[in-house]
Design a protein around this motif. Structure first.
Motif, PDB file in Angstrom:
ATOM      1  N   GLY A 200       0.769  -1.236   0.000  1.00 58.55           N
ATOM      2  CA  GLY A 200       0.000   0.000   0.000  1.00 58.55           C
ATOM      3  C   GLY A 200       0.797   1.279   0.000  1.00 58.55           C
TER       4      GLY A 200
ATOM      5  N   HIS B  29      -0.007  12.662  -2.899  1.00 60.80           N
ATOM      6  CA  HIS B  29      -0.399  12.055  -1.629  1.00 60.80           C
ATOM      7  C   HIS B  29      -1.757  12.586  -1.168  1.00 60.80           C
ATOM      8  CE1 HIS B  29       4.195  11.457  -0.741  1.00 60.80           C
ATOM      9  NE2 HIS B  29       3.769  10.798  -1.799  1.00 60.80           N
TER      10      HIS B  29
ATOM     11  N   ALA C 289      -4.333  10.974  -3.269  1.00 59.93           N
ATOM     12  CA  ALA C 289      -4.518   9.571  -2.892  1.00 59.93           C
ATOM     13  C   ALA C 289      -5.397   9.463  -1.655  1.00 59.93           C
ATOM     14  CB  ALA C 289      -3.170   8.903  -2.647  1.00 59.93           C
ATOM     15  N   ARG C 290      -5.198  10.370  -0.697  1.00 56.20           N
ATOM     16  CA  ARG C 290      -6.044  10.349   0.505  1.00 56.20           C
ATOM     17  C   ARG C 290      -7.493  10.682   0.155  1.00 56.20           C
ATOM     18  NH1 ARG C 290      -1.186  12.178   2.831  1.00 56.20           N
ATOM     19  NH2 ARG C 290      -1.643  14.370   2.433  1.00 56.20           N
TER      20      ARG C 290
ATOM     21  N   ALA D 146      -8.885   7.595  -1.407  1.00 59.01           N
ATOM     22  CA  ALA D 146      -9.104   6.548  -0.406  1.00 59.01           C
ATOM     23  C   ALA D 146     -10.326   6.843   0.452  1.00 59.01           C
ATOM     24  CB  ALA D 146      -7.866   6.396   0.469  1.00 59.01           C
TER      25      ALA D 146
ATOM     26  N   LEU E 222     -11.600  -0.750   2.825  1.00 61.48           N
ATOM     27  CA  LEU E 222     -10.382   0.051   2.788  1.00 61.48           C
ATOM     28  C   LEU E 222     -10.279   0.896   4.050  1.00 61.48           C
ATOM     29  CD1 LEU E 222      -7.944   1.519   1.426  1.00 61.48           C
ATOM     30  CD2 LEU E 222      -9.621   2.954   0.241  1.00 61.48           C
TER      31      LEU E 222
ATOM     32  N   ALA F 284      -8.870   4.056   5.002  1.00 54.89           N
ATOM     33  CA  ALA F 284      -8.318   5.239   4.345  1.00 54.89           C
ATOM     34  C   ALA F 284      -7.150   5.834   5.135  1.00 54.89           C
ATOM     35  CB  ALA F 284      -9.408   6.280   4.145  1.00 54.89           C
TER      36      ALA F 284
ATOM     37  N   VAL G 179      -3.377   5.060   4.159  1.00 50.44           N
ATOM     38  CA  VAL G 179      -2.761   5.555   2.919  1.00 50.44           C
ATOM     39  C   VAL G 179      -1.789   6.678   3.264  1.00 50.44           C
ATOM     40  CG1 VAL G 179      -3.184   6.662   0.699  1.00 50.44           C
ATOM     41  CG2 VAL G 179      -4.734   4.871   1.524  1.00 50.44           C
TER      42      VAL G 179
ATOM     43  N   VAL H 131      -3.089   3.468  -3.447  1.00 49.68           N
ATOM     44  CA  VAL H 131      -4.323   3.112  -2.735  1.00 49.68           C
ATOM     45  C   VAL H 131      -4.672   1.681  -3.119  1.00 49.68           C
ATOM     46  CG1 VAL H 131      -6.749   3.654  -2.365  1.00 49.68           C
ATOM     47  CG2 VAL H 131      -5.108   5.507  -2.805  1.00 49.68           C
TER      48      VAL H 131
ATOM     49  N   PHE I  34      -7.112  -1.697  -2.128  1.00 54.00           N
ATOM     50  CA  PHE I  34      -8.330  -2.022  -1.388  1.00 54.00           C
ATOM     51  C   PHE I  34      -8.854  -3.390  -1.785  1.00 54.00           C
ATOM     52  CE2 PHE I  34      -9.384   0.512  -5.111  1.00 54.00           C
ATOM     53  CZ  PHE I  34     -10.417  -0.184  -5.720  1.00 54.00           C
TER      54      PHE I  34
ATOM     55  N   ARG J 226      -5.450  -2.041  -7.059  1.00 57.25           N
ATOM     56  CA  ARG J 226      -4.547  -0.921  -6.772  1.00 57.25           C
ATOM     57  C   ARG J 226      -4.879   0.253  -7.676  1.00 57.25           C
ATOM     58  NH1 ARG J 226       1.832  -0.487  -8.221  1.00 57.25           N
ATOM     59  NH2 ARG J 226       0.882  -0.053 -10.245  1.00 57.25           N
TER      60      ARG J 226
END
Length: 342
Positions: free
Chosen positions: A142, A255, A258-259, A262, A273, A275, A278, A283, A285, A315
């Motif tokens: 991850g 980043h 990605a959050r 997620a 997932l 979150a 991350v 990411v 899940f 992914r």
């Protein structure tokens, strides 16, 4: 409908600044160490990793292979994580080309390895364990970022048993940005470290291997042996220079995206997932109501690309070619796919 490609950060296109630098690059024959652009890139990379020297290579796989070839003898054991890229994706090449025996240790959910198991593997009877390979960030776990303290704990144990340490730092700058520390700090415990220009740093091709001067001199010979002796390669090394100069700090945007991705995915039916786990731009899940091929086909139909990452795992990776609006649009499309399944 525009397609939002979340398969990998390797799908990024070179930036206008990279294309310009590639067009204008001063070049020479790199096999003779005469390409000034490559030499400059190698100096920059070695400085960024806190190492004495560096060697430009075609890919991360080549960089890892060369690192193993230099630091082992045929028949040696190499200690790796069970989910490590070197083991999971490159293992056959390491065994067949370097002639080493890979000794996998189970990775935890963040890609860490139990020190007791590391010690037992280093002390196990049989061929000598001469090298330990680590990974930062950890792709299959991850995108977890590992601190210098975590890396040093394994490295100190390895050295106490006469083994060296190689760090597969394909995305080490993602780790550095996520942890708020210099990349050299994360690389310091390792004897050698390789990182990629063609992932989050957005260059079209290339990786680089860093280490001591003698190590890099031997690595240059091994690179040529495995077909990596390129000629006027400054035309692609120039993009790597732009990467180091202007593409590192912006990784924080990936980043953040990605959050966002997620957090949105975690609310959707049929997706499991955490979150909060991350850290960087990856990411991963679990699917609860789909088989991955069906889910991926439905996503593709909706204009979102992703990749399978295990029997029930998917992914997605954020990168320079995917902005916040793209992530929001992707979430809207994925939500529609999940809702149609319920």
């Amino acid at each position: 409908m525009n397609v939002i490609d979340l398969r990998s950060d390797t799908v990024t296109h070179p930036t206008p600044a990279m294309r310009r630098a590639m067009f204008e690059a001063e070049v020479g024959d790199d096999v003779y160490s005469e390409d000034p652009t490559v030499r400059r890139l190698e100096r920059m990379a070695a400085g960024a990793m806190g190492k004495e020297a560096a060697l430009f290579v075609a890919s991360g796989t080549m960089g890892n292979l060369v690192a193993v070839l230099v630091q082992t003898q045929r028949g040696d054991r190499v200690v790796v994580g069970s989910e490590a890229h070197i083991y999971y994706y490159e293992g056959d090449g390491q065994r067949r080309l370097a002639g080493v025996e890979l000794a996998p240790i189970p990775n935890d959910e963040r890609g860490g390895m139990d020190l007791t198991l590391v010690r037992e593997t280093l002390e196990a009877p049989g061929p000598p364990a001469t090298l330990v390979c680590l990974e930062n960030t950890h792709n299959r776990c991850g995108g977890a970022a590992h601190t210098a303290v975590e890396t040093a704990a394994v490295a100190d144990l390895a050295r106490s048993h006469g083994a060296r340490v190689h760090l597969d730092g394909a995305r080490i700058f993602n780790a550095a940005v996520a942890l708020g520390v210099p990349a050299a700090e994360l690389a310091a415990p390792a004897d050698s470290v390789a990182f990629c220009f063609s992932k989050g740093l957005s260059a079209p091709v290339g990786s680089i291997l860093n280490g001591g001067g003698d190590f890099i001199n031997r690595a240059r010979q091994m690179r040529r042996m495995v077909g990596g002796g390129m000629r006027q390669v400054g035309v692609i090394a120039a993009a790597g220079i732009v990467s180091l100069e202007s593409m590192v700090e912006r990784l924080s945007q990936d980043h953040e995206n990605a959050r966002l991705l997620a957090e949105g995915l975690a609310t959707m039916p049929g997706i499991r997932l955490d979150a909060a786990s991350v850290q960087t731009n990856i990411v991963a899940f679990e699917l609860e109501a789909w088989e991955p091929p069906d889910f991926l086909a439905a996503l593709r139909e909706a204009g979102v690309l992703a990749v399978p990452f295990g029997p029930h795992r998917i992914r997605m990776v954020t990168h320079n070619d995917v902005g916040r609006e793209d992530v929001e649009k992707a979430l809207e499309r994925i939500r529609g796919v999940c809702a149609a399944r319920v």
